[in-house]
Design a protein around this motif. Structure first.
Motif, PDB file in Angstrom:
ATOM      1  N   GLY A 100       8.609   1.750   5.145  1.00  0.00           N
ATOM      2  CA  GLY A 100       7.320   2.182   4.474  1.00  0.00           C
ATOM      3  C   GLY A 100       6.950   3.557   4.249  1.00  0.00           C
ATOM      4  O   GLY A 100       7.630   4.275   3.786  1.00  0.00           O
ATOM      5  N   SER A 101       5.731   3.905   4.830  1.00  0.00           N
ATOM      6  CA  SER A 101       5.269   5.192   4.762  1.00  0.00           C
ATOM      7  C   SER A 101       5.390   6.080   5.854  1.00  0.00           C
ATOM      8  O   SER A 101       4.933   6.931   6.237  1.00  0.00           O
ATOM      9  CB  SER A 101       3.636   5.201   4.441  1.00  0.00           C
ATOM     10  N   ARG A 124       1.650 -10.182  -0.558  1.00  0.00           N
ATOM     11  CA  ARG A 124       0.936  -9.722  -1.921  1.00  0.00           C
ATOM     12  C   ARG A 124       0.414  -8.283  -1.922  1.00  0.00           C
ATOM     13  O   ARG A 124      -0.132  -8.026  -1.100  1.00  0.00           O
ATOM     14  CB  ARG A 124      -0.043 -10.923  -2.327  1.00  0.00           C
ATOM     15  N   ASP A 125       0.542  -7.750  -3.191  1.00  0.00           N
ATOM     16  CA  ASP A 125       0.131  -6.444  -3.346  1.00  0.00           C
ATOM     17  C   ASP A 125      -0.620  -6.242  -4.553  1.00  0.00           C
ATOM     18  O   ASP A 125      -0.360  -7.116  -5.543  1.00  0.00           O
ATOM     19  CB  ASP A 125       1.259  -5.255  -3.250  1.00  0.00           C
ATOM     20  N   THR A 163      11.472   8.256  -7.315  1.00  0.00           N
ATOM     21  CA  THR A 163      10.986   8.675  -8.453  1.00  0.00           C
ATOM     22  C   THR A 163       9.423   9.243  -8.143  1.00  0.00           C
ATOM     23  O   THR A 163       9.104   8.742  -6.977  1.00  0.00           O
ATOM     24  CB  THR A 163      10.874   7.872  -9.592  1.00  0.00           C
ATOM     25  N   SER A 164       9.081  10.070  -9.028  1.00  0.00           N
ATOM     26  CA  SER A 164       7.662  10.485  -8.789  1.00  0.00           C
ATOM     27  C   SER A 164       6.690   9.168  -8.462  1.00  0.00           C
ATOM     28  O   SER A 164       5.713   9.234  -7.752  1.00  0.00           O
ATOM     29  CB  SER A 164       7.034  11.377  -9.762  1.00  0.00           C
ATOM     30  N   SER A 165       6.736   8.470  -9.515  1.00  0.00           N
ATOM     31  CA  SER A 165       6.032   7.156  -9.447  1.00  0.00           C
ATOM     32  C   SER A 165       6.103   6.491  -8.070  1.00  0.00           C
ATOM     33  O   SER A 165       5.103   5.906  -7.669  1.00  0.00           O
ATOM     34  CB  SER A 165       6.120   6.251 -10.802  1.00  0.00           C
ATOM     35  N   GLN A 166       7.344   6.292  -7.583  1.00  0.00           N
ATOM     36  CA  GLN A 166       7.604   5.438  -6.358  1.00  0.00           C
ATOM     37  C   GLN A 166       6.779   6.204  -5.272  1.00  0.00           C
ATOM     38  O   GLN A 166       6.413   5.517  -4.513  1.00  0.00           O
ATOM     39  CB  GLN A 166       9.057   5.489  -6.036  1.00  0.00           C
ATOM     40  N   ARG A 167       6.827   7.706  -5.290  1.00  0.00           N
ATOM     41  CA  ARG A 167       6.543   8.348  -4.291  1.00  0.00           C
ATOM     42  C   ARG A 167       4.923   8.126  -4.140  1.00  0.00           C
ATOM     43  O   ARG A 167       4.534   7.997  -2.997  1.00  0.00           O
ATOM     44  CB  ARG A 167       6.802   9.833  -4.317  1.00  0.00           C
ATOM     45  N   ALA A 188       0.037   6.311  -1.770  1.00  0.00           N
ATOM     46  CA  ALA A 188      -1.206   5.740  -2.069  1.00  0.00           C
ATOM     47  C   ALA A 188      -1.777   4.849  -0.959  1.00  0.00           C
ATOM     48  O   ALA A 188      -2.793   4.728  -0.852  1.00  0.00           O
ATOM     49  CB  ALA A 188      -1.434   5.126  -3.450  1.00  0.00           C
ATOM     50  N   GLN A 189      -0.646   4.214  -0.340  1.00  0.00           N
ATOM     51  CA  GLN A 189      -0.941   3.182   0.443  1.00  0.00           C
ATOM     52  C   GLN A 189      -1.459   3.699   1.791  1.00  0.00           C
ATOM     53  O   GLN A 189      -2.211   2.969   2.676  1.00  0.00           O
ATOM     54  CB  GLN A 189       0.134   2.273   0.864  1.00  0.00           C
ATOM     55  N   THR A 190      -1.376   5.061   1.953  1.00  0.00           N
ATOM     56  CA  THR A 190      -1.843   5.870   3.086  1.00  0.00           C
ATOM     57  C   THR A 190      -2.199   6.998   2.758  1.00  0.00           C
ATOM     58  O   THR A 190      -1.659   7.751   2.130  1.00  0.00           O
ATOM     59  CB  THR A 190      -0.583   5.856   4.252  1.00  0.00           C
TER      60      THR A 190
END
Length: 271
Positions: free
Chosen positions: A120-121, A68-69, A161-165, A170-172
């Motif tokens: 992931g990142s 879950r996120d 996309t910019s939002s995906q990046r 943001a997760q790290t």
């Protein structure tokens, strides 16, 4: 991974004669997603009853295949599923063919080269061949580096996309490893524009002091690649200008690797 597509009656995505096989089919759907998904989005996409899908998601979450996120109503692939995918890439049957391409590439450019994928990142090293030069940086297959300060990682980010990046990073935190590390989203976005324009990416001492890297994507049939090939060298032997002379060899290797991946995919479908 591809963006979601509406499902037609002619192409059911969830099939199987047993509950286990239906769970596996659901995992195949989830593995194609490059963004968070919800129970309702799967209901809309697959046309299955909400209680049925809810039960299946609970089972997959309990097994560590999804997690879950966000606000708890959205899901993404879990650590166990990602590790499984990485192990398949590290140990699949085309490893020998890929390794041969890397050895030939190192013979051409005279520096260490590797094949990477995005996890992931992080960037995961699938394979690597070291230069024979006495001064070198040793990074073995299975090593991981952050996407924001690696040449391969920038290529993977450039496909988003910019939002995906922003959601991914943001997760790290954009951790600073050297004085040259990109530590703000504005810096990352400016670098991504350059990467998109040029078709290759640099890591100019952004992860390790004294290390320069240049990378290109391995072309993919659907246009979005999750594999790159890169060359690394100490800065005393490599500059940005000099690395451009190695781009033809890198692109040739990338094209051969793409052919290997296509042939392997065709063989899997025939089987």
């Amino acid at each position: 991974m591809t963006l979601d597509h509406p499902v037609t009656i002619d192409e059911p995505k969830i099939d199987g004669n047993t509950p286990t096989m239906r769970l596996f089919a659901l995992l195949e759907v989830i593995a194609q997603k490059n963004q968070y998904f919800s129970l309702q989005s799967l209901v809309d996409e697959l046309g299955l009853p909400k209680p049925t899908l809810h039960r299946m998601l609970q089972q997959l979450e309990g097994a560590g295949m999804i997690q879950r996120d966000g606000d708890g109503r959205q899901y993404s692939t879990g650590q166990r599923l990602r590790r499984m995918a990485e192990n398949l890439l590290l140990n699949d049957t085309v490893h020998g063919a890929r390794h041969s391409v890397l050895r030939q590439l190192v013979g051409e450019v005279g520096e260490s080269c590797n094949i990477t994928t995005c996890s992931g990142s992080q960037v995961l090293y699938l394979d690597r061949v070291e230069t024979l030069a006495p001064l070198r940086f040793y990074l073995h297959p299975g090593s991981r580096v952050p996407v924001h300060c690696s040449a391969s990682g920038k290529l993977f980010l450039a496909q988003m996309t910019s939002s995906q990046r922003r959601r991914l990073l943001a997760q790290t935190s954009l951790e600073q490893y050297t004085e040259k590390t990109l530590t703000t989203m504005d810096q990352v976005e400016a670098e991504i524009e350059r990467v998109r324009r040029d078709g290759y990416a640099f890591d100019d001492e952004e992860f390790l002091p004294g290390l320069f890297c240049v990378a290109v994507l391995v072309p993919a049939a659907d246009g979005k690649s999750n594999m790159a090939v890169a060359m690394q060298a100490p800065i005393m032997r490599m500059t940005a200008e000099k690395s451009l002379q190695c781009l033809p060899a890198l692109n040739r290797a990338a094209a051969i690797l793409a052919d290997i991946e296509r042939a392997n995919s065709a063989n899997e479908h025939e089987a």
